[in-house]
Write a protein that holds these residues in place. Structure first.
Motif, PDB file in Angstrom:
ATOM      1  N   LEU A  54     -32.669 -16.711 -27.432  1.00 24.23           N
ATOM      2  CA  LEU A  54     -31.625 -15.981 -27.001  1.00 24.23           C
ATOM      3  C   LEU A  54     -31.916 -14.933 -26.152  1.00 24.23           C
ATOM      4  CD1 LEU A  54     -28.647 -15.881 -27.357  1.00 24.23           C
ATOM      5  CD2 LEU A  54     -29.007 -13.965 -29.209  1.00 24.23           C
ATOM      6  N   LEU A  55     -31.426 -15.113 -25.120  1.00 26.92           N
ATOM      7  CA  LEU A  55     -31.892 -14.278 -23.850  1.00 26.92           C
ATOM      8  C   LEU A  55     -30.767 -13.165 -23.721  1.00 26.92           C
ATOM      9  CD1 LEU A  55     -33.252 -16.542 -21.066  1.00 26.92           C
ATOM     10  CD2 LEU A  55     -34.570 -15.401 -23.071  1.00 26.92           C
ATOM     11  N   SER A  56     -29.369 -13.669 -23.578  1.00 27.63           N
ATOM     12  CA  SER A  56     -28.144 -12.773 -23.487  1.00 27.63           C
ATOM     13  C   SER A  56     -27.096 -13.507 -24.123  1.00 27.63           C
ATOM     14  CB  SER A  56     -27.943 -12.449 -22.079  1.00 27.63           C
ATOM     15  OG  SER A  56     -27.695 -13.486 -21.323  1.00 27.63           O
ATOM     16  N   PHE A  57     -26.032 -12.625 -24.337  1.00 20.60           N
ATOM     17  CA  PHE A  57     -24.704 -13.295 -24.748  1.00 20.60           C
ATOM     18  C   PHE A  57     -23.600 -12.323 -24.373  1.00 20.60           C
ATOM     19  CE2 PHE A  57     -26.578 -10.911 -28.159  1.00 20.60           C
ATOM     20  CZ  PHE A  57     -25.702  -9.877 -28.547  1.00 20.60           C
ATOM     21  N   ILE A  58     -22.414 -12.979 -24.073  1.00 15.61           N
ATOM     22  CA  ILE A  58     -21.011 -12.319 -23.575  1.00 15.61           C
ATOM     23  C   ILE A  58     -20.187 -12.580 -24.793  1.00 15.61           C
ATOM     24  CG2 ILE A  58     -19.509 -12.176 -21.798  1.00 15.61           C
ATOM     25  CD1 ILE A  58     -21.839 -13.309 -19.900  1.00 15.61           C
ATOM     26  N   LYS A  59     -19.229 -11.607 -25.076  1.00 13.11           N
ATOM     27  CA  LYS A  59     -18.040 -11.938 -26.057  1.00 13.11           C
ATOM     28  C   LYS A  59     -17.191 -12.566 -25.014  1.00 13.11           C
ATOM     29  CE  LYS A  59     -15.339  -9.676 -29.214  1.00 13.11           C
ATOM     30  NZ  LYS A  59     -14.750  -8.374 -29.929  1.00 13.11           N
ATOM     31  N   TYR A  60     -16.453 -13.476 -25.641  1.00 13.83           N
ATOM     32  CA  TYR A  60     -15.387 -14.378 -24.913  1.00 13.83           C
ATOM     33  C   TYR A  60     -14.198 -14.273 -25.747  1.00 13.83           C
ATOM     34  CZ  TYR A  60     -13.291 -18.346 -22.364  1.00 13.83           C
ATOM     35  OH  TYR A  60     -12.377 -18.982 -21.488  1.00 13.83           O
ATOM     36  N   GLY A  61     -13.217 -13.721 -25.458  1.00  9.11           N
ATOM     37  CA  GLY A  61     -11.876 -13.714 -26.248  1.00  9.11           C
ATOM     38  C   GLY A  61     -12.044 -12.663 -27.286  1.00  9.11           C
ATOM     39  N   GLU A  62     -11.440 -13.091 -28.518  1.00  8.79           N
ATOM     40  CA  GLU A  62     -11.518 -11.885 -29.433  1.00  8.79           C
ATOM     41  C   GLU A  62     -12.814 -12.384 -30.564  1.00  8.79           C
ATOM     42  OE1 GLU A  62      -9.457  -9.389 -30.518  1.00  8.79           O
ATOM     43  OE2 GLU A  62      -8.638  -9.610 -28.438  1.00  8.79           O
ATOM     44  N   ASN A  63     -12.976 -13.591 -30.612  1.00  2.00           N
ATOM     45  CA  ASN A  63     -13.947 -14.148 -31.604  1.00  2.00           C
ATOM     46  C   ASN A  63     -15.099 -14.800 -31.420  1.00  2.00           C
ATOM     47  OD1 ASN A  63     -12.423 -12.686 -33.706  1.00  2.00           O
ATOM     48  ND2 ASN A  63     -11.095 -14.363 -33.814  1.00  2.00           N
ATOM     49  N   ASP A  64     -15.046 -15.350 -29.917  1.00  2.36           N
ATOM     50  CA  ASP A  64     -16.035 -16.230 -29.453  1.00  2.36           C
ATOM     51  C   ASP A  64     -17.053 -15.622 -28.468  1.00  2.36           C
ATOM     52  OD1 ASP A  64     -14.371 -18.183 -30.801  1.00  2.36           O
ATOM     53  OD2 ASP A  64     -13.086 -18.525 -29.011  1.00  2.36           O
ATOM     54  N   PHE A  83     -33.449 -23.308 -19.620  1.00  2.00           N
ATOM     55  CA  PHE A  83     -32.285 -22.516 -19.704  1.00  2.00           C
ATOM     56  C   PHE A  83     -30.857 -23.264 -20.064  1.00  2.00           C
ATOM     57  CE2 PHE A  83     -29.074 -19.807 -18.160  1.00  2.00           C
ATOM     58  CZ  PHE A  83     -29.313 -18.616 -18.622  1.00  2.00           C
ATOM     59  N   GLN A  84     -30.385 -22.814 -21.223  1.00  2.00           N
ATOM     60  CA  GLN A  84     -29.136 -23.360 -21.271  1.00  2.00           C
ATOM     61  C   GLN A  84     -28.028 -22.422 -21.597  1.00  2.00           C
ATOM     62  OE1 GLN A  84     -28.293 -26.718 -21.296  1.00  2.00           O
ATOM     63  NE2 GLN A  84     -30.100 -26.870 -20.398  1.00  2.00           N
ATOM     64  N   SER A  85     -26.753 -22.865 -21.603  1.00  2.00           N
ATOM     65  CA  SER A  85     -25.596 -21.888 -22.054  1.00  2.00           C
ATOM     66  C   SER A  85     -24.788 -22.561 -23.169  1.00  2.00           C
ATOM     67  CB  SER A  85     -24.644 -21.582 -20.679  1.00  2.00           C
ATOM     68  OG  SER A  85     -25.292 -20.481 -19.791  1.00  2.00           O
ATOM     69  N   TYR A  86     -24.504 -21.703 -24.078  1.00  2.00           N
ATOM     70  CA  TYR A  86     -23.718 -22.687 -25.215  1.00  2.00           C
ATOM     71  C   TYR A  86     -22.519 -21.619 -25.345  1.00  2.00           C
ATOM     72  CZ  TYR A  86     -28.075 -24.999 -26.224  1.00  2.00           C
ATOM     73  OH  TYR A  86     -29.312 -25.843 -26.113  1.00  2.00           O
ATOM     74  N   PHE A  87     -21.431 -22.664 -25.957  1.00  2.00           N
ATOM     75  CA  PHE A  87     -20.261 -21.831 -26.285  1.00  2.00           C
ATOM     76  C   PHE A  87     -20.178 -21.520 -27.946  1.00  2.00           C
ATOM     77  CE2 PHE A  87     -15.914 -22.041 -27.846  1.00  2.00           C
ATOM     78  CZ  PHE A  87     -15.200 -20.763 -27.181  1.00  2.00           C
ATOM     79  N   LEU A  88     -19.965 -20.685 -28.478  1.00  2.00           N
ATOM     80  CA  LEU A  88     -20.096 -20.147 -29.806  1.00  2.00           C
ATOM     81  C   LEU A  88     -18.876 -19.904 -30.520  1.00  2.00           C
ATOM     82  CD1 LEU A  88     -22.009 -20.110 -32.422  1.00  2.00           C
ATOM     83  CD2 LEU A  88     -22.736 -18.057 -31.933  1.00  2.00           C
ATOM     84  N   LYS A  89     -18.037 -20.493 -31.033  1.00  2.00           N
ATOM     85  CA  LYS A  89     -16.874 -20.288 -31.514  1.00  2.00           C
ATOM     86  C   LYS A  89     -16.840 -19.433 -32.855  1.00  2.00           C
ATOM     87  CE  LYS A  89     -12.307 -22.380 -32.589  1.00  2.00           C
ATOM     88  NZ  LYS A  89     -11.647 -21.734 -31.465  1.00  2.00           N
ATOM     89  N   GLY A  90     -15.835 -18.313 -33.037  1.00  2.00           N
ATOM     90  CA  GLY A  90     -15.614 -17.775 -34.316  1.00  2.00           C
ATOM     91  C   GLY A  90     -16.718 -16.832 -34.609  1.00  2.00           C
ATOM     92  N   ILE A  91     -17.798 -16.403 -33.778  1.00  2.00           N
ATOM     93  CA  ILE A  91     -18.726 -15.777 -34.210  1.00  2.00           C
ATOM     94  C   ILE A  91     -18.612 -14.064 -34.473  1.00  2.00           C
ATOM     95  CG2 ILE A  91     -19.572 -15.131 -31.993  1.00  2.00           C
ATOM     96  CD1 ILE A  91     -21.820 -15.605 -35.086  1.00  2.00           C
ATOM     97  N   TYR A  92     -17.530 -13.752 -34.031  1.00  2.00           N
ATOM     98  CA  TYR A  92     -17.084 -12.329 -34.191  1.00  2.00           C
ATOM     99  C   TYR A  92     -15.820 -12.242 -34.977  1.00  2.00           C
ATOM    100  CZ  TYR A  92     -20.070 -10.835 -30.217  1.00  2.00           C
ATOM    101  OH  TYR A  92     -21.014 -10.553 -29.582  1.00  2.00           O
ATOM    102  N   SER A  93     -15.436 -13.354 -35.747  1.00  2.00           N
ATOM    103  CA  SER A  93     -14.341 -13.088 -36.815  1.00  2.00           C
ATOM    104  C   SER A  93     -14.955 -12.362 -37.825  1.00  2.00           C
ATOM    105  CB  SER A  93     -14.024 -14.571 -37.448  1.00  2.00           C
ATOM    106  OG  SER A  93     -15.177 -15.128 -37.895  1.00  2.00           O
ATOM    107  N   LYS A  94     -14.181 -11.731 -38.694  1.00  2.00           N
ATOM    108  CA  LYS A  94     -14.506 -10.640 -39.551  1.00  2.00           C
ATOM    109  C   LYS A  94     -15.418 -11.368 -40.738  1.00  2.00           C
ATOM    110  CE  LYS A  94     -10.570  -7.483 -39.081  1.00  2.00           C
ATOM    111  NZ  LYS A  94      -9.427  -7.094 -39.722  1.00  2.00           N
ATOM    112  N   LYS A  95     -15.236 -12.577 -41.015  1.00  2.00           N
ATOM    113  CA  LYS A  95     -15.998 -13.300 -42.226  1.00  2.00           C
ATOM    114  C   LYS A  95     -17.004 -13.781 -41.791  1.00  2.00           C
ATOM    115  CE  LYS A  95     -11.698 -14.528 -44.769  1.00  2.00           C
ATOM    116  NZ  LYS A  95     -10.988 -15.426 -45.380  1.00  2.00           N
ATOM    117  N   ASN A  96     -17.504 -13.944 -40.445  1.00  2.00           N
ATOM    118  CA  ASN A  96     -18.776 -14.431 -39.814  1.00  2.00           C
ATOM    119  C   ASN A  96     -20.156 -13.459 -40.051  1.00  2.00           C
ATOM    120  OD1 ASN A  96     -20.637 -15.854 -38.537  1.00  2.00           O
ATOM    121  ND2 ASN A  96     -19.272 -16.885 -37.343  1.00  2.00           N
TER     122      ASN A  96
END
Length: 228
Positions: free
Chosen positions: A8-18, A30-43
């Motif tokens: 992991l080189l860097s990451f950007i918060k997208y919306g509320e939880n992604d 080098f690749q970019s990936y979308f990660l859904k729900g990582i910032y939800s309270k239960k994660n």
């Protein structure tokens, strides 16, 4: 779905939880990936989003112009290095550096292995490892200086000459470049604390000459202050 290991080189918060992750992977560069729900309270896995953590991803292929999505991810190896302030600063500096330098890099096994070696050095408290890692990247990319009998490194031509061509590349700094580049174990090269700032500055100057669109990492000032 396919499996990918990557740093992991860097990451950007997208919306509320992604989040959008930028990684350097073993198989695809080098690749970019979308990660859904990582910032939800239960994660609880958001704690794994640490720069240069080596992660294993289960990835859904992208459709059209969208980026690939991660269905799940795990930590490949647990390195207890983020509690050390100096090591943590080094990690953020190198991840910042790699985010720019590797942005268009495809699969590159030597660089991937070099990052693994670099992390290994950090686990052993090698506080000058970042300096030598930067030189290793130059060697892998084929733009490291050519050995010569001169005492002064010319950063523009990448050769050693008899006359000084840049004020920062004096004989002491130029000799350090030679020792590090051609040592059997370059991570064993000793860089005196009094030379670390100038040595790092000289490396970044060299990158500006030889790596297209190179930008000085924003975290440079922080790492210079930590090691003063």
């Amino acid at each position: 779905m396919n499996l990918q290991n990557g740093f992991l080189l860097s990451f950007i918060k997208y919306g509320e939880n992604d989040a959008v992750l930028h990684c350097f992977t073993e198989e695809e560069g080098f690749q970019s990936y979308f990660l859904k729900g990582i910032y939800s309270k239960k994660n609880k896995k958001k704690a794994l989003l640490q720069p240069l953590n080596q992660l294993s991803f289960s990835v859904y292929p992208s459709r059209g112009n969208s980026i690939s999505s991660v269905s799940r991810f795990e930590l490949v190896k647990n390195n207890d290095i983020y509690t050390d302030v100096k090591i943590n600063t080094i990690i953020f500096f190198i991840s910042d550096f790699l985010s720019h330098v590797l942005k268009y890099e495809n699969k590159n096994t030597p660089i991937y292995s070099s990052i693994e070696d670099f992390i290994h050095q950090l686990t052993h408290k090698n506080y000058q490892a970042h300096l030598l890692f930067l030189l290793d990247v130059l060697k892998i990319q084929g733009v490291a200086p050519l050995m010569g009998e001169g005492s002064f490194l010319d950063p523009e031509t990448g050769t050693f000459s008899l006359q000084i061509s840049h004020q920062l590349f004096n004989e002491e700094i130029s000799t350090l470049w030679k020792e590090a580049l051609y040592a059997d174990d370059f991570y064993a090269t000793k860089v005196r604390s009094s030379l670390r700032k100038d040595f790092l500055d000289s490396i970044l100057i060299y990158y500006h000459y030889h790596i297209t669109d190179f930008k000085t990492p924003a975290s440079l000032e922080i790492i210079q202050q930590i090691f003063e």
